[in-house]
Structures are given as C-alpha cells and as structure tokens.
Design a protein around this motif. Structure first.
Motif, mmCIF file in Angstrom:
data_model
loop_
_atom_site.group_PDB
_atom_site.id
_atom_site.type_symbol
_atom_site.label_atom_id
_atom_site.label_comp_id
_atom_site.label_asym_id
_atom_site.label_seq_id
_atom_site.Cartn_x
_atom_site.Cartn_y
_atom_site.Cartn_z
ATOM 1 N N LEU A 173 38.136 41.951 45.268
ATOM 2 C CA LEU A 173 38.576 41.637 43.905
ATOM 3 C C LEU A 173 37.987 42.618 42.895
ATOM 4 C CD1 LEU A 173 38.318 37.727 43.944
ATOM 5 C CD2 LEU A 173 40.382 39.139 44.163
ATOM 6 N N VAL A 182 37.330 45.764 43.233
ATOM 7 C CA VAL A 182 37.984 47.084 43.246
ATOM 8 C C VAL A 182 39.486 46.977 43.010
ATOM 9 C CG1 VAL A 182 36.206 48.045 44.743
ATOM 10 C CG2 VAL A 182 38.305 47.114 45.764
ATOM 11 N N GLY A 183 39.983 45.783 42.748
ATOM 12 C CA GLY A 183 41.392 45.610 42.430
ATOM 13 C C GLY A 183 42.326 45.651 43.610
ATOM 14 N N ALA A 184 41.849 45.307 44.789
ATOM 15 C CA ALA A 184 42.707 45.289 45.976
ATOM 16 C C ALA A 184 43.794 44.220 45.821
ATOM 17 C CB ALA A 184 41.878 45.012 47.219
ATOM 18 N N THR A 185 44.957 44.495 46.388
ATOM 19 C CA THR A 185 46.036 43.519 46.432
ATOM 20 C C THR A 185 46.611 43.475 47.842
ATOM 21 O OG1 THR A 185 47.673 45.168 45.740
ATOM 22 C CG2 THR A 185 46.666 43.825 43.999
ATOM 23 N N ALA A 199 44.863 36.933 42.178
ATOM 24 C CA ALA A 199 44.894 38.344 41.767
ATOM 25 C C ALA A 199 45.676 39.202 42.759
ATOM 26 C CB ALA A 199 43.471 38.872 41.603
ATOM 27 N N ASN A 223 46.308 38.541 45.897
ATOM 28 C CA ASN A 223 45.827 38.386 47.266
ATOM 29 C C ASN A 223 46.034 36.945 47.732
ATOM 30 O OD1 ASN A 223 44.373 41.094 47.612
ATOM 31 N ND2 ASN A 223 43.490 40.302 45.703
#
Length: 479
Positions: A321, A323-326, A403, A405
């Motif tokens: 979360l 690092v903005g992973a999706t 977010a 995910n």
C-alpha cells in the motif's frame, strides 16, 4: 483377515514461539473423531489415515484421531483429554493384534514436551507388546523414546507433502509383514542441525541430494526403509533438529548403523548448504513491482500459517500500500474484521484496523479503508495435493477491495495449501499482479504452476528465515 489392526491419530505441528495456544476446540474444528466417523472422514482421502485404509487383508478398526492446524503448545486440559480418549477408545475397541499411528512428530503441550512419546506409551499401556507402525511428518522431531516404543516408524519423503496417503499405505504394509512374522525394528540418529523449511524442499537442493544418497545406501544394505527427516526448528525442545530413521530386519542392525552413520556424515558435510537468506520486505516488494512475470508470488515466510504463525502479519500489505501497488491479492486472518464485514454487508464501505492483533512479532495493526465485495462461510473442498478430498473452513471470509487491491480476510487462519482457498471466494490469482501467500514452501503445491515469479521474503514473525534469531532454551540432541 490376518488380524485386527487399530487406527489412532494424534497430529499437531507445534510452534513453541506462537502466542496462540492450541485448545480442544481447535481439535474439534479440524479432526476429533472416533469409530465410524473417523473412517468416514478419511477413507478414500489423501491423508495418512486414508492410506491406512488402503491396507489389504487386515480388519481395520477405527479407534480415535485428534488433529489441529499448526499453532502454539496445546493446553494441558486438551492434552489430558486426548490422552484419556486414546486410552479409553483403545479399551473400547477390544483386543488388537497391531496398531497404526498417524503422528506428526513435533507436537508439544504445556507440561508435555514430547507428546508423541506420551501417545505411544499410552497405546502400549493398553495394547501391550503388539506391532506398532507410525507415520511422521517430514518436519518431525522424533525422540529416541518415541522410536524405541515403535516397531516401524516412517516419515513423509516430500515437501511439499504430496505423499501422505502413500506413507500410510506403506506403513500399513510393513505392519502386515510384522503380523506375518517378519522381525522389523527402527533405529534413529539425531543431527543437531536446525533448518529453515525453505532449505527442506525435496525436489532440489541439499535435502534432495542427501535423500538420494541415503536411499542408495539403504538399497545397497537391503534395509526396509531409510528416511531423512528435516525437523522443525520452530520448536524449542531438545529433540528438535534433523533425524535419520532406518527400518530394518532385527538381524540387520549393524548394516543399519553403518547407513545411519554415513547419512549423518553426509548431512554434516553439506550442513552449510542448508543455510538460507532472503530479501527483506522493502527489497522484495520493489522486485515484485518491477517484475514483468505475472503474477508474482510473495511468500510471507515468517508468517507461515502452516508452521504455526497467526496469519495476521501486515508487513507485506503495508509496504504494498505504501508504494501504491495495485492488483495485489493478500490474505489475512482477522476474526474481528471478518465479522465486521459480515455485519456491514456486501457493497458497504469499511474503515477499520486490520491484522497484527495476535502479537507484535508480525508487524503493526494497519488502518485500511475500502469496500466489502463478498462474504462467504469460508468452506471449501480441495481437489489439490494436500489431504485431497477433505473439506476445510476459514470461517467467515470477507473479500475486501482496498486501494485497488484484494484483501481476503478470514475468521480462522488456514494454510495456503489449496487453490480452492481463494477460488472458492471468487478470487482468480491468475488475474493478479502480486499474490501474498502466508507460507514457506508447501503452498507451491497449490500455486506453483500459475506463478510467473516467486520471491520468498524475510518477513518478521515466529517462523523466520534465519532460525538462529529465535531464542532457545534447549540444545538439539545428537544420538
């Protein structure tokens, strides 16, 4: 029929560093059965006891079996009840000519450091001097006392454990030979080497090489069986560590001793190869983000549910979360959040604190906001390699969107040994960018064929990659 053969099981892999005590309710939820119910639960299934039922030409008598998912030491009340049930159900079964035992080999209870030895002693008290054959997990820590009280003792050969039923069938056959008059014995050597499960893979690496060499020696010496047992390092008992078991004819003790000594020497020679090191959380997540081979599976090694961890570690989810992973899929056990999501209902928004509620060894609780996508009872039946055909339950299970995910929140921690664990709640791992599995190696039996890349991560928890970081009061024995 050549005899009445009783079936008894007491199975639990105990992580003595786990904060989650194992209660009688944990056994009731997994397996606590007698008589016909025990047979119905296992006959035709890919379990050790299922393998016992493949034994021909004997009258198999289902007596008692208790099993629970790995966790902390069993409470003394639970242990006392199990031992009493073993005793009482054996007496109720009537005279037996032999007993088949499904044991783990690394079970610990409060006040009973060597549960398997206590179980076999209880069995002997009732049945007397009849043949006893037992199957152990590859992660067993067998003691000399256990070995001395069994006639034949065999462990799984594989990790991931794909041969449980085969080993049950094998020991059933060996006990049949004992009933026919063959004089078989089991000898053991203990190796004071504590090994991370990652180094115990049996398809490659040092474990594979040691097993192959040992099997060749055993065949040349005409031994009935030779087992290299990886041991369970997350148990602070003196019997922890690697072991070598030799099943041999009574008049072949000298040949067995030579094979055992040579195998111990081989393990010592390759001891350095059993040491492992893996990337930390930040490095591993960065590698996963950069990878073009999807889906990337991140193994949360220290929060290995199959090794007794709580399954609520937040380290990898927090970093993903941050690092903005999706497109990631993460499973976390959190009873409070699963029940909250059920109360809110599908389609509702959710804002809550997730995970790391068992202790602070697996990260810190994480504030999350998102949407409840699906709710289920978390029950599934597996067609996969581990206990094929059995039904398992994760309890209330909520699929949350957070977010971009997918976070699967379960009421109960269940090891990621089955693809159905996620597919049953509508999650397709093939469509994910990253999948976090809370395990070391056994999960590969379910997902390796769909993984684009696998990254094992040195996360915080009670199943660390570096086993030397755990405080120990007991020194591993050597026999």
């Amino acid at each position: 029929m050549t005899g009445r053969v009783g079936i008894v099981g007491v199975w639990h892999e105990t992580n003595t560093y786990s904060a989650r005590a194992t209660t009688l309710a944990d056994f009731e939820a997994f397996e606590l059965r007698t008589g016909d119910a025990l047979e119905a639960h296992n006959r035709g299934i890919g379990t050790v006891i299922g393998g016992f039922y493949d034994t021909p030409d004997v009258d198999l008598v289902p007596v008692f079996s208790a099993g629970a998912w790995p966790s902390g030491p069993a409470e003394p009340e639970a242990m006392a009840r199990i031992l009493q049930d073993v005793h009482d159900e054996l007496r109720r079964a009537g005279p037996l000519d032999a007993v088949l035992l499904n044991l783990h080999g690394a079970m610990v209870a409060v006040g009973t450091a060597d549960v398997e030895a206590a179980v076999v002693a209880t069995v002997r008290d009732v049945v007397g001097d009849v043949p006893i054959g037992a199957v152990l997990d590859l992660h067993a820590n067998p003691s000399p006392a256990l070995v001395e009280n069994c006639d034949v003792l065999v462990s799984y050969d594989t990790y991931p454990h794909v041969d449980m039923r085969e080993r049950g069938r094998e020991v059933g056959g060996l006990v049949t030979q004992l009933l026919a008059g063959r004089q078989l014995r089991t000898s053991v050597r203990k190796v004071p080497l504590l090994v991370c499960p990652l180094a115990q893979a049996t398809e490659s690496g040092p474990m594979r090489r040691v097993q192959q060499a040992a099997a060749a020696r055993a065949a040349a010496a005409d031994l009935a069986r030779l087992c290299v047992v990886g041991g369970f390092a997350y148990s602070d008992v003196d019997r922890a560590g690697m072991s070598v078991l030799a099943v041999h004819d009574a008049d072949s003790a000298a040949a067995a001793d030579a094979v055992l000594d040579a195998t111990v020497a081989d393990i010592a020679e390759h001891a350095g190869e059993f040491a492992v090191a893996r990337d930390d959380v930040r490095t591993a997540v960065a590698r996963a983000i950069a990878s073009t081979r999807r889906p990337v599976f991140l193994a949360d090694v220290a929060d290995n549910v199959g090794g007794g961890s709580p399954g609520d570690g937040t380290a990898l989810l927090r970093e993903l979360l941050a690092v903005g992973a999706t497109g990631a899929v993460v499973t976390i056990a959190d009873r409070e959040v699963a029940r909250l999501a059920e109360r809110l209902g599908e389609g509702a928004g959710i804002d809550t604190v997730l995970g790391a509620k068992t202790d602070r060894m697996h990260g810190e609780p994480l504030r999350v906001s998102g949407r409840v996508e699906r709710i289920s009872d978390g029950t599934y039946r597996t067609t996969g390699y581990y206990m094929t055909g059995q039904t398992f339950s994760m309890g209330i299970t909520a699929v949350l969107s957070i977010a971009g995910n997918t976070v699967v929140v379960t009421e109960t921690a269940v090891p990621p040994f089955h693809a159905e664990q996620l597919s049953s709640v509508g999650v397709d791992v093939r469509a994910a960018s990253i999948v976090v599995v809370k395990g070391a190696l056994a999960w590969r039996g379910a997902y390796e064929d769909v993984a684009g890349e696998i990254i094992e991560v040195a996360t915080p928890g009670v199943c660390p990659v570096d086993v030397s970081t755990l405080p120990r009061l007991s020194e591993p024995m050597s026999v």
